[in-house]
Scaffold this active site. Structure first.
Site, PDB file in Angstrom:
ATOM      1  N   ASN A  23      44.057  42.471  44.323  1.00  0.00           N
ATOM      2  CA  ASN A  23      43.203  41.766  43.361  1.00  0.00           C
ATOM      3  C   ASN A  23      43.766  40.361  43.177  1.00  0.00           C
ATOM      4  OD1 ASN A  23      41.662  40.888  41.223  1.00  0.00           O
ATOM      5  ND2 ASN A  23      42.624  42.238  39.710  1.00  0.00           N
ATOM      6  N   TRP A  24      43.103  39.408  43.814  1.00  0.00           N
ATOM      7  CA  TRP A  24      43.612  38.037  43.761  1.00  0.00           C
ATOM      8  C   TRP A  24      43.367  37.367  42.414  1.00  0.00           C
ATOM      9  CZ3 TRP A  24      41.867  35.674  49.149  1.00  0.00           C
ATOM     10  CH2 TRP A  24      42.693  36.201  50.156  1.00  0.00           C
ATOM     11  N   LYS A  25      42.492  37.942  41.594  1.00  0.00           N
ATOM     12  CA  LYS A  25      42.133  37.300  40.316  1.00  0.00           C
ATOM     13  C   LYS A  25      41.662  35.868  40.595  1.00  0.00           C
ATOM     14  CE  LYS A  25      45.318  40.450  38.141  1.00  0.00           C
ATOM     15  NZ  LYS A  25      46.184  40.757  36.992  1.00  0.00           N
ATOM     16  N   HIS A 109      37.897  45.546  34.889  1.00  0.00           N
ATOM     17  CA  HIS A 109      39.315  45.171  34.830  1.00  0.00           C
ATOM     18  C   HIS A 109      39.666  44.821  33.381  1.00  0.00           C
ATOM     19  CE1 HIS A 109      43.053  43.016  35.340  1.00  0.00           C
ATOM     20  NE2 HIS A 109      43.166  43.630  36.495  1.00  0.00           N
ATOM     21  N   GLU A 111      41.351  42.554  32.140  1.00  0.00           N
ATOM     22  CA  GLU A 111      41.199  41.136  31.793  1.00  0.00           C
ATOM     23  C   GLU A 111      39.747  40.817  31.468  1.00  0.00           C
ATOM     24  OE1 GLU A 111      43.179  39.558  35.244  1.00  0.00           O
ATOM     25  OE2 GLU A 111      45.063  40.377  34.493  1.00  0.00           O
ATOM     26  N   GLU A 181      45.129  51.523  35.287  1.00  0.00           N
ATOM     27  CA  GLU A 181      45.982  50.349  35.113  1.00  0.00           C
ATOM     28  C   GLU A 181      46.422  50.251  33.655  1.00  0.00           C
ATOM     29  OE1 GLU A 181      45.387  47.224  38.381  1.00  0.00           O
ATOM     30  OE2 GLU A 181      43.953  46.789  36.814  1.00  0.00           O
ATOM     31  N   GLY A 187      50.867  42.509  35.293  1.00  0.00           N
ATOM     32  CA  GLY A 187      51.411  41.156  35.304  1.00  0.00           C
ATOM     33  C   GLY A 187      52.691  41.006  34.506  1.00  0.00           C
ATOM     34  N   GLY A 247      47.975  43.176  41.957  1.00  0.00           N
ATOM     35  CA  GLY A 247      47.657  41.811  41.559  1.00  0.00           C
ATOM     36  C   GLY A 247      48.598  40.816  42.213  1.00  0.00           C
ATOM     37  N   GLY A 248      49.594  40.375  41.467  1.00  0.00           N
ATOM     38  CA  GLY A 248      50.481  39.300  41.913  1.00  0.00           C
ATOM     39  C   GLY A 248      51.026  39.469  43.326  1.00  0.00           C
TER      40      GLY A 248
HETATM   41  P1  PGA Z   1      49.691  43.004  38.757  1.00  0.00           P
HETATM   42  O1  PGA Z   1      48.108  43.116  38.452  1.00  0.00           O
HETATM   43  O2  PGA Z   1      49.945  43.754  40.026  1.00  0.00           O
HETATM   44  O3  PGA Z   1      49.956  41.522  38.884  1.00  0.00           O
HETATM   45  O4  PGA Z   1      50.396  43.635  37.599  1.00  0.00           O
HETATM   46  C1  PGA Z   1      47.423  44.309  38.677  1.00  0.00           C
HETATM   47  C2  PGA Z   1      45.984  44.146  38.287  1.00  0.00           C
HETATM   48  O5  PGA Z   1      45.693  43.467  37.289  1.00  0.00           O
HETATM   49  O6  PGA Z   1      45.086  44.681  38.957  1.00  0.00           O
END
Ligand code: PGA
Length: 265
Positions: A23-25, A109, A111, A181, A187, A247-248
Site C-alpha cells: 500500500n503505497w498510500k 483503510h 486512514e 490492521e 506506521g 505500507g512503508g
Molecule cells: P505500515 O502501513 O506497514 O507502514 O504500518 C500498513 C498500512 O497502513 O496498510
C-alpha cells in the site's frame, strides 16, 4: 487473462494462496512508480505461488496496470466510489479502474475511516460494487490502541466485519480479502506480535464462519501494520495469516521483494 494464482480457485477449497499487497498510500509519482517497477518486477516473478498487489495512487495506476499485465503482480487502487458514475466530484469508480486493468481495491483503510470520514455504511455499498465490477476488494478492519486496552477488540472487529460485508452473499465472500490492521501498529514500527496477529485473524475467520464455513476456510485474511523484512516470515508463518498489507516497507523494491519472498512455501 493472467497466469496469476487466485485465492478462490483451489479444488479442495481449503488452500489459500498468499497475497502480499503493498500500500503505497500518497507516495510515488508516476515516474517514481516506473523506477520502482523496473527494479521490483524482474525479481517479483520469483514466487509464482504468491499473489502480489501494488496499491498505487490513482495517477500511477495506468502505469502499474500496463507494466504488470499478464504477470504475477496486480495493480490495485486505494479507494473507489460505490456508484459507477455520477456527480461525485473528486471520486473514481470501479468501472474506471477496471478499464485501466486494475484488479483490486483497498477499501476502508483506517486512514480513510479516520481522516476522510469513510463509514461502514459506505463500505457496505463499496464492497459489493467492487465485486460486481470484477475487482478484488481488500477490506481493512482493526481496533485502536484504546479499544484494545479496553478489551473492545472483538466487539470492534465484529462490528466492522458484520456491517461491511452485510451485502455480500456468503458464496461471494471468498472473493473478498480482509486485512486485519490494528491501528496502533500502522506506521508506528510497533507491530503486533505473531500471537496477537494470529489471535485477531483467527477471530476474523470465526466471524466469516458465522456466515459460512466455506467462507471461513477460503477467504484470505491478511495482517497489516509495520510489516518489514525482519518480521514478515514469522507473521506470515501463522496458520490463519494469509499474507500482508504492507505500507512503508512496500516503497522500497528491495524490502518489498524480501517480504514477498518471506511468504511460506
Ligand atoms: P505500515 O502501513 O506497514 O507502514 O504500518 C500498513 C498500512 O497502513 O496498510
Amino acid at each position: 487473462m493472467t497466469n496469476r494464482p487466485s485465492g478462490d480457485k483451489s479444488p479442495s477449497g481449503s488452500q489459500r494462496i498468499p497475497l502480499i499487497a503493498g500500500n503505497w498510500k500518497m507516495h510515488k509519482t508516476n515516474a517514481e512508480a516506473v523506477a520502482f517497477l523496473e527494479e521490483f518486477l524482474p525479481g517479483a516473478g520469483g514466487r509464482p505461488d504468491v499473489e502480489v498487489a501494488i496499491c498505487a495512487p490513482f495517477t500511477a495506476l495506468r502505469t502499474v496496470a500496463e507494466r504488470t499485465a499478464g504477470g504475477p503482480v496486480m495493480a490495485a487502487a486505494q479507494n473507489m466510489h460505490e456508484a459507477s458514475s455520477g456527480a461525485f466530484t473528486g471520486e473514481v469508480s470501479a468501472p474506471m479502474l477496471v478499464e485501466l486493468g486494475v484488479e483490486a481495491v483497498v477499501l476502508g483503510h483506517s486512514e480513510r475511516r479516520e481522516l476522510f470520514g469513510e463509514t461502514d455504511a459506505a463500505l457496505q455499498r463499496k464492497v459489493p460494487a467492487a465485486l460486481a465490477a470484477g475487482l478484488v476488494p481488500i477490506l481493512c478492519v482493526g481496533e485502536t490502541e484504546e479499544e484494545r486496552e479496553a478489551g473492545e477488540m472483538e466487539r470492534k472487529l465484529r462490528h466492522q466485519v458484520q456491517l461491511d460485508l452485510a451485502e455480500v452473499a456468503a458464496e461471494d465472500l471468498p472473493r473478498v480479502v480482509v486485512a486485519y490492521e490494528p491501528i496502533w501498529a500502522i506506521g508506528t514500527g510497533n507491530t503486533a506480535t505473531p500471537d496477537q496477529a494470529q489471535e485477531a485473524i483467527g477471530f476474523v475467520r470465526a466471524l466469516l464462519g458465522d456466515r459460512s464455513q466455506e467462507a471461513a476456510a477460503r477467504t484470505r485474511v491478511l495482517y497489516g501494520g509495520s510489516v518489514n523484512p525482519g518480521n514478515a516470515e514469522e507473521l506470515l508463518g501463522q496458520p490463519d495469516i494469509d499474507g500482508a498489507l504492507v505500507g512503508g516497507a512496500s516503497l522500497d523494491p528491495g524490502d518489498f521483494t524480501e517480504i514477498v519472498a518471506a511468504a511460506p512455501r
